[in-house]
Design a protein around this motif. Structure first.
Motif, PDB file in Angstrom:
ATOM      1  N   MET A   1      -7.160  -7.759 -35.411  1.00 41.53           N
ATOM      2  CA  MET A   1      -8.059  -8.423 -36.337  1.00 41.53           C
ATOM      3  C   MET A   1      -8.351  -9.812 -35.803  1.00 41.53           C
ATOM      4  SD  MET A   1      -7.533  -9.737 -40.266  1.00 41.53           S
ATOM      5  CE  MET A   1      -6.377 -10.999 -39.843  1.00 41.53           C
ATOM      6  N   ARG A   2      -9.615 -10.167 -35.846  1.00 41.46           N
ATOM      7  CA  ARG A   2     -10.035 -11.525 -35.517  1.00 41.46           C
ATOM      8  C   ARG A   2     -10.804 -12.071 -36.702  1.00 41.46           C
ATOM      9  NH1 ARG A   2     -12.896 -10.826 -29.814  1.00 41.46           N
ATOM     10  NH2 ARG A   2     -14.404 -10.063 -31.292  1.00 41.46           N
ATOM     11  N   THR A   3     -10.474 -13.296 -37.077  1.00 41.15           N
ATOM     12  CA  THR A   3     -11.131 -13.927 -38.213  1.00 41.15           C
ATOM     13  C   THR A   3     -11.838 -15.188 -37.740  1.00 41.15           C
ATOM     14  OG1 THR A   3      -9.379 -13.116 -39.649  1.00 41.15           O
ATOM     15  CG2 THR A   3     -10.786 -14.832 -40.532  1.00 41.15           C
ATOM     16  N   GLY A   4     -13.115 -15.337 -38.097  1.00 38.48           N
ATOM     17  CA  GLY A   4     -13.891 -16.501 -37.706  1.00 38.48           C
ATOM     18  C   GLY A   4     -13.482 -17.748 -38.473  1.00 38.48           C
ATOM     19  N   ASN A  18      -8.820  -2.686 -35.734  1.00 31.98           N
ATOM     20  CA  ASN A  18      -9.213  -3.831 -34.932  1.00 31.98           C
ATOM     21  C   ASN A  18     -10.629  -4.258 -35.311  1.00 31.98           C
ATOM     22  OD1 ASN A  18      -9.096  -5.792 -32.964  1.00 31.98           O
ATOM     23  ND2 ASN A  18      -9.793  -4.413 -31.348  1.00 31.98           N
ATOM     24  N   THR A  20     -13.461  -7.355 -36.685  1.00 32.09           N
ATOM     25  CA  THR A  20     -13.761  -8.772 -36.564  1.00 32.09           C
ATOM     26  C   THR A  20     -14.434  -9.238 -37.840  1.00 32.09           C
ATOM     27  OG1 THR A  20     -14.037  -8.587 -34.171  1.00 32.09           O
ATOM     28  CG2 THR A  20     -15.020 -10.503 -35.228  1.00 32.09           C
ATOM     29  N   LYS A  23     -17.475 -15.778 -38.966  1.00 34.03           N
ATOM     30  CA  LYS A  23     -17.149 -17.107 -39.484  1.00 34.03           C
ATOM     31  C   LYS A  23     -17.790 -17.317 -40.858  1.00 34.03           C
ATOM     32  CE  LYS A  23     -20.856 -19.346 -36.933  1.00 34.03           C
ATOM     33  NZ  LYS A  23     -21.207 -20.367 -35.959  1.00 34.03           N
ATOM     34  N   ASP A  36     -16.469  -4.260 -38.970  1.00 34.17           N
ATOM     35  CA  ASP A  36     -16.759  -5.655 -38.667  1.00 34.17           C
ATOM     36  C   ASP A  36     -17.678  -6.244 -39.729  1.00 34.17           C
ATOM     37  OD1 ASP A  36     -15.310  -5.279 -36.355  1.00 34.17           O
ATOM     38  OD2 ASP A  36     -17.050  -5.274 -35.031  1.00 34.17           O
ATOM     39  N   ASP A  39     -21.312 -12.939 -39.804  1.00 31.79           N
ATOM     40  CA  ASP A  39     -21.061 -14.313 -40.235  1.00 31.79           C
ATOM     41  C   ASP A  39     -21.668 -14.571 -41.614  1.00 31.79           C
ATOM     42  OD1 ASP A  39     -19.896 -14.759 -37.762  1.00 31.79           O
ATOM     43  OD2 ASP A  39     -21.656 -15.753 -36.922  1.00 31.79           O
TER      44      ASP A  39
END
Length: 69
Positions: A1-4, A18, A20, A23, A36, A39
């Motif tokens: 996991m990626r968080t903006g 996985n 995203t 932001k 995903d 933004d």
């Protein structure tokens, strides 16, 4: 996991796999994120879907399908 940068995850939300998170996003409590997120959006539900999105250039919020989101 990626968080903006500037994103917020509500209490008891679940991030599956996985994905995203863009932001400036907000994920409401008890949501299950499986895809995903773009933004500047608000996501809610199980599975989570975009319920509102900000268009920074225009300075307005739009529902998905009304414009660029």
């Amino acid at each position: 996991m990626r968080t903006g940068a500037g994103s917020e995850l509500g209490a008891h939300c679940v991030i599956v796999g996985n994905v995203t998170i863009g932001k400036g996003c907000r994920v409401t409590p008890n949501s299950v994120v499986t895809r995903d997120l773009p933004d500047f959006c608000i996501a809610a539900g199980n599975p989570a879907r975009v319920v509102d999105a900000n268009v920074p250039k225009a300075g307005v919020w739009q529902l998905p399908g009304e414009g660029s989101c």
